[in-house]
Design an enzyme around this catalytic site. Structure first.
Site, PDB file in Angstrom:
ATOM      1  N   ASN A 153     -17.825  -6.989 -10.791  1.00  0.00           N
ATOM      2  CA  ASN A 153     -18.801  -5.952 -10.446  1.00  0.00           C
ATOM      3  C   ASN A 153     -18.116  -4.584 -10.577  1.00  0.00           C
ATOM      4  O   ASN A 153     -17.124  -4.320  -9.906  1.00  0.00           O
ATOM      5  CB  ASN A 153     -19.273  -6.205  -9.004  1.00  0.00           C
ATOM      6  CG  ASN A 153     -20.304  -5.197  -8.538  1.00  0.00           C
ATOM      7  OD1 ASN A 153     -20.157  -4.009  -8.791  1.00  0.00           O
ATOM      8  ND2 ASN A 153     -21.316  -5.651  -7.841  1.00  0.00           N
TER       9      ASN A 153
ATOM     10  N   ASP B  45     -19.571  -1.554 -10.056  1.00  0.00           N
ATOM     11  CA  ASP B  45     -20.327  -0.491  -9.369  1.00  0.00           C
ATOM     12  C   ASP B  45     -19.429   0.658  -8.900  1.00  0.00           C
ATOM     13  O   ASP B  45     -19.792   1.834  -9.010  1.00  0.00           O
ATOM     14  CB  ASP B  45     -21.020  -1.041  -8.109  1.00  0.00           C
ATOM     15  CG  ASP B  45     -22.181  -1.955  -8.429  1.00  0.00           C
ATOM     16  OD1 ASP B  45     -22.567  -2.055  -9.596  1.00  0.00           O
ATOM     17  OD2 ASP B  45     -22.699  -2.583  -7.479  1.00  0.00           O
ATOM     18  N   HIS B  46     -18.273   0.287  -8.336  1.00  0.00           N
ATOM     19  CA  HIS B  46     -17.476   1.334  -7.699  1.00  0.00           C
ATOM     20  C   HIS B  46     -16.650   2.169  -8.674  1.00  0.00           C
ATOM     21  O   HIS B  46     -16.082   3.182  -8.280  1.00  0.00           O
ATOM     22  CB  HIS B  46     -16.661   0.747  -6.550  1.00  0.00           C
ATOM     23  CG  HIS B  46     -17.572   0.221  -5.475  1.00  0.00           C
ATOM     24  ND1 HIS B  46     -18.564   1.008  -4.924  1.00  0.00           N
ATOM     25  CD2 HIS B  46     -17.706  -1.007  -4.921  1.00  0.00           C
ATOM     26  CE1 HIS B  46     -19.248   0.287  -4.054  1.00  0.00           C
ATOM     27  NE2 HIS B  46     -18.748  -0.945  -4.036  1.00  0.00           N
TER      28      HIS B  46
ATOM     29  N   HIS C 173     -25.117  -3.312  -9.933  1.00  0.00           N
ATOM     30  CA  HIS C 173     -26.244  -3.214  -9.007  1.00  0.00           C
ATOM     31  C   HIS C 173     -26.900  -1.853  -9.197  1.00  0.00           C
ATOM     32  O   HIS C 173     -26.320  -0.826  -8.861  1.00  0.00           O
ATOM     33  CB  HIS C 173     -25.723  -3.370  -7.571  1.00  0.00           C
ATOM     34  CG  HIS C 173     -26.809  -3.402  -6.530  1.00  0.00           C
ATOM     35  ND1 HIS C 173     -26.543  -3.616  -5.199  1.00  0.00           N
ATOM     36  CD2 HIS C 173     -28.160  -3.260  -6.611  1.00  0.00           C
ATOM     37  CE1 HIS C 173     -27.676  -3.591  -4.515  1.00  0.00           C
ATOM     38  NE2 HIS C 173     -28.677  -3.373  -5.351  1.00  0.00           N
TER      39      HIS C 173
ATOM     40  N   ARG D 226     -29.129   0.435  -7.774  1.00  0.00           N
ATOM     41  CA  ARG D 226     -29.799   0.640  -6.485  1.00  0.00           C
ATOM     42  C   ARG D 226     -30.913   1.659  -6.618  1.00  0.00           C
ATOM     43  O   ARG D 226     -30.878   2.522  -7.499  1.00  0.00           O
ATOM     44  CB  ARG D 226     -28.788   1.105  -5.434  1.00  0.00           C
ATOM     45  CG  ARG D 226     -27.716   0.084  -5.131  1.00  0.00           C
ATOM     46  CD  ARG D 226     -26.825   0.571  -4.009  1.00  0.00           C
ATOM     47  NE  ARG D 226     -27.519   0.521  -2.740  1.00  0.00           N
ATOM     48  CZ  ARG D 226     -27.364  -0.440  -1.830  1.00  0.00           C
ATOM     49  NH1 ARG D 226     -26.499  -1.414  -2.035  1.00  0.00           N
ATOM     50  NH2 ARG D 226     -28.035  -0.414  -0.708  1.00  0.00           N
TER      51      ARG D 226
ATOM     52  N   ARG E 265     -26.942   5.365  -6.322  1.00  0.00           N
ATOM     53  CA  ARG E 265     -25.730   5.966  -5.754  1.00  0.00           C
ATOM     54  C   ARG E 265     -24.484   5.686  -6.594  1.00  0.00           C
ATOM     55  O   ARG E 265     -23.523   6.402  -6.521  1.00  0.00           O
ATOM     56  CB  ARG E 265     -25.509   5.502  -4.315  1.00  0.00           C
ATOM     57  CG  ARG E 265     -25.132   4.050  -4.181  1.00  0.00           C
ATOM     58  CD  ARG E 265     -24.777   3.712  -2.762  1.00  0.00           C
ATOM     59  NE  ARG E 265     -25.940   3.684  -1.886  1.00  0.00           N
ATOM     60  CZ  ARG E 265     -25.998   2.962  -0.762  1.00  0.00           C
ATOM     61  NH1 ARG E 265     -24.965   2.245  -0.390  1.00  0.00           N
ATOM     62  NH2 ARG E 265     -27.083   2.959  -0.024  1.00  0.00           N
TER      63      ARG E 265
ATOM     64  N   THR F 131     -24.807  -4.321   0.440  1.00  0.00           N
ATOM     65  CA  THR F 131     -25.825  -5.330   0.727  1.00  0.00           C
ATOM     66  C   THR F 131     -25.398  -6.107   1.977  1.00  0.00           C
ATOM     67  O   THR F 131     -24.372  -6.765   1.970  1.00  0.00           O
ATOM     68  CB  THR F 131     -25.982  -6.275  -0.481  1.00  0.00           C
ATOM     69  OG1 THR F 131     -26.057  -5.470  -1.654  1.00  0.00           O
ATOM     70  CG2 THR F 131     -27.227  -7.109  -0.363  1.00  0.00           C
TER      71      THR F 131
ATOM     72  N   GLU G 193     -26.998 -17.272  -5.416  1.00  0.00           N
ATOM     73  CA  GLU G 193     -25.682 -16.717  -5.096  1.00  0.00           C
ATOM     74  C   GLU G 193     -25.555 -16.712  -3.575  1.00  0.00           C
ATOM     75  O   GLU G 193     -26.327 -16.041  -2.878  1.00  0.00           O
ATOM     76  CB  GLU G 193     -25.520 -15.295  -5.660  1.00  0.00           C
ATOM     77  CG  GLU G 193     -24.145 -14.729  -5.308  1.00  0.00           C
ATOM     78  CD  GLU G 193     -23.736 -13.548  -6.173  1.00  0.00           C
ATOM     79  OE1 GLU G 193     -24.102 -13.516  -7.357  1.00  0.00           O
ATOM     80  OE2 GLU G 193     -23.044 -12.671  -5.639  1.00  0.00           O
TER      81      GLU G 193
ATOM     82  N   HIS H  33     -19.492 -11.497  -2.415  1.00  0.00           N
ATOM     83  CA  HIS H  33     -19.512 -10.423  -1.415  1.00  0.00           C
ATOM     84  C   HIS H  33     -18.269 -10.491  -0.530  1.00  0.00           C
ATOM     85  O   HIS H  33     -18.085 -11.435   0.232  1.00  0.00           O
ATOM     86  CB  HIS H  33     -20.751 -10.428  -0.515  1.00  0.00           C
ATOM     87  CG  HIS H  33     -21.007  -9.069   0.055  1.00  0.00           C
ATOM     88  ND1 HIS H  33     -21.834  -8.154  -0.541  1.00  0.00           N
ATOM     89  CD2 HIS H  33     -20.478  -8.443   1.117  1.00  0.00           C
ATOM     90  CE1 HIS H  33     -21.828  -7.037   0.161  1.00  0.00           C
ATOM     91  NE2 HIS H  33     -20.999  -7.177   1.164  1.00  0.00           N
TER      92      HIS H  33
ATOM     93  N   GLY I  77     -16.286  -7.372  -6.700  1.00  0.00           N
ATOM     94  CA  GLY I  77     -16.182  -5.972  -7.094  1.00  0.00           C
ATOM     95  C   GLY I  77     -15.191  -5.172  -6.291  1.00  0.00           C
ATOM     96  O   GLY I  77     -14.129  -4.802  -6.766  1.00  0.00           O
TER      97      GLY I  77
END
Ligand code: PXP
Length: 244
Positions: A10, A12-13, A46, A48, A52, A104, A154, A194, A216
């Site tokens: 992941n 995202d960051h 993701h 969102r 963000r 999440t 998941e 997660h 992630g």
């Protein structure tokens, strides 16, 4: 039969860091390419509602440039369904989303929201996208995934990862293993994600029914010290070493 295990990274960051200064660096697409070169099997993003981190253009570009599967995490809203059915990613993972949350925070209430989720699942499947549902390891949620025709579940590993190592974490690990058996018995592919790090990912890889881990935050944090390529390589190695 022992099934292979895949790593979804992941990114995202990477976008979180980019957006902090409003520019183009670091580039989530470049991070995705490096992760794939380093052993990742797929890329997770993701999109969102508040955009963000990952933005629409990031997903479009990845879909255009990457050969590897893209797993789009999304809320089951009309806006996201329209976006996903136009982009047609390999997979879409339906997650609950609250604006104020840091990340999440829990699984999707598939049992409570079955009627609302059914048309979203149908639309995504119609676009050729495999639908995954992000669920807490609860039997009634998994039964709902079966009724909804999800291609994958998941399992939310957040509670397990946050539990203190020892009896509390072992209890959560056993709950996840039991849930994974229930998912597989329904003929649904089982994933997990997660909060996973090298230790917890190893334990999840040891559950034979779990065939994909999506990771992630830990990998991006570890990349500060070891580099992203090395962190992804080590994660994949840890997963393969602990596979039964
Ligand atoms: N899987 C799902 C469905 C998620 O929502 C997230 C967080 O975006 C992850 C996996 C990855 O979690 P983490 O960043 O804690 O590794």
């Amino acid at each position: 039969m022992n099934l292979p295990i895949r790593l979804g990274v992941n990114v995202d960051h990477v976008a979180t860091l980019r957006n902090a200064r409003g520019g183009t660096h670091p580039d989530p697409l470049a991070a995705a390419v490096l992760a794939l070169e380093s052993g990742a099997d797929s890329i997770t993003v993701h999109l969102r509602e508040d955009r963000r981190h990952i933005r629409d253009a990031d997903v479009r570009l990845m879909r255009e440039r990457l050969q590897a599967p893209i797993n789009l995490e999304m809320a089951a809203t009309a806006e996201m369904t329209e976006f996903a059915t136009a982009i047609r990613p390999h997979a879409a993972c339906l997650v609950p989303e609250r604006r104020a949350e840091l990340t999440t925070e829990g699984g999707l209430d598939a049992a409570g929201l079955e009627a609302q989720l059914a048309p979203v699942v149908a639309a995504l499947r119609g676009a050729g996208t495999r639908v995954s549902l992000f669920l807490d390891p609860e039997p009634r949620q998994i039964e709902a995934a079966g009724r909804l025709g999800a291609g994958a579940v998941e399992l939310h590993t957040g509670t397990y990862c946050e539990a203190a190592p020892g009896a509390a974490r072992d209890r959560e690990r056993l709950r996840l293993a039991e849930a994974a058996r229930q998912v597989a018995a329904l003929g649904i592919e089982c994933h997990a994600g997660h909060g996973l790090d090298y230790v917890t990912a190893a334990e999840m890889a040891a559950v034979p029914e779990i065939v994909e881990l999506n990771i992630g935050h830990f990998l991006l944090g570890q990349a500060l010290f070891d580099g992203l390529g090395a962190a992804v390589r080590r994660m994949k190695q840890v997963m393969l070493e602990h596979r039964p």
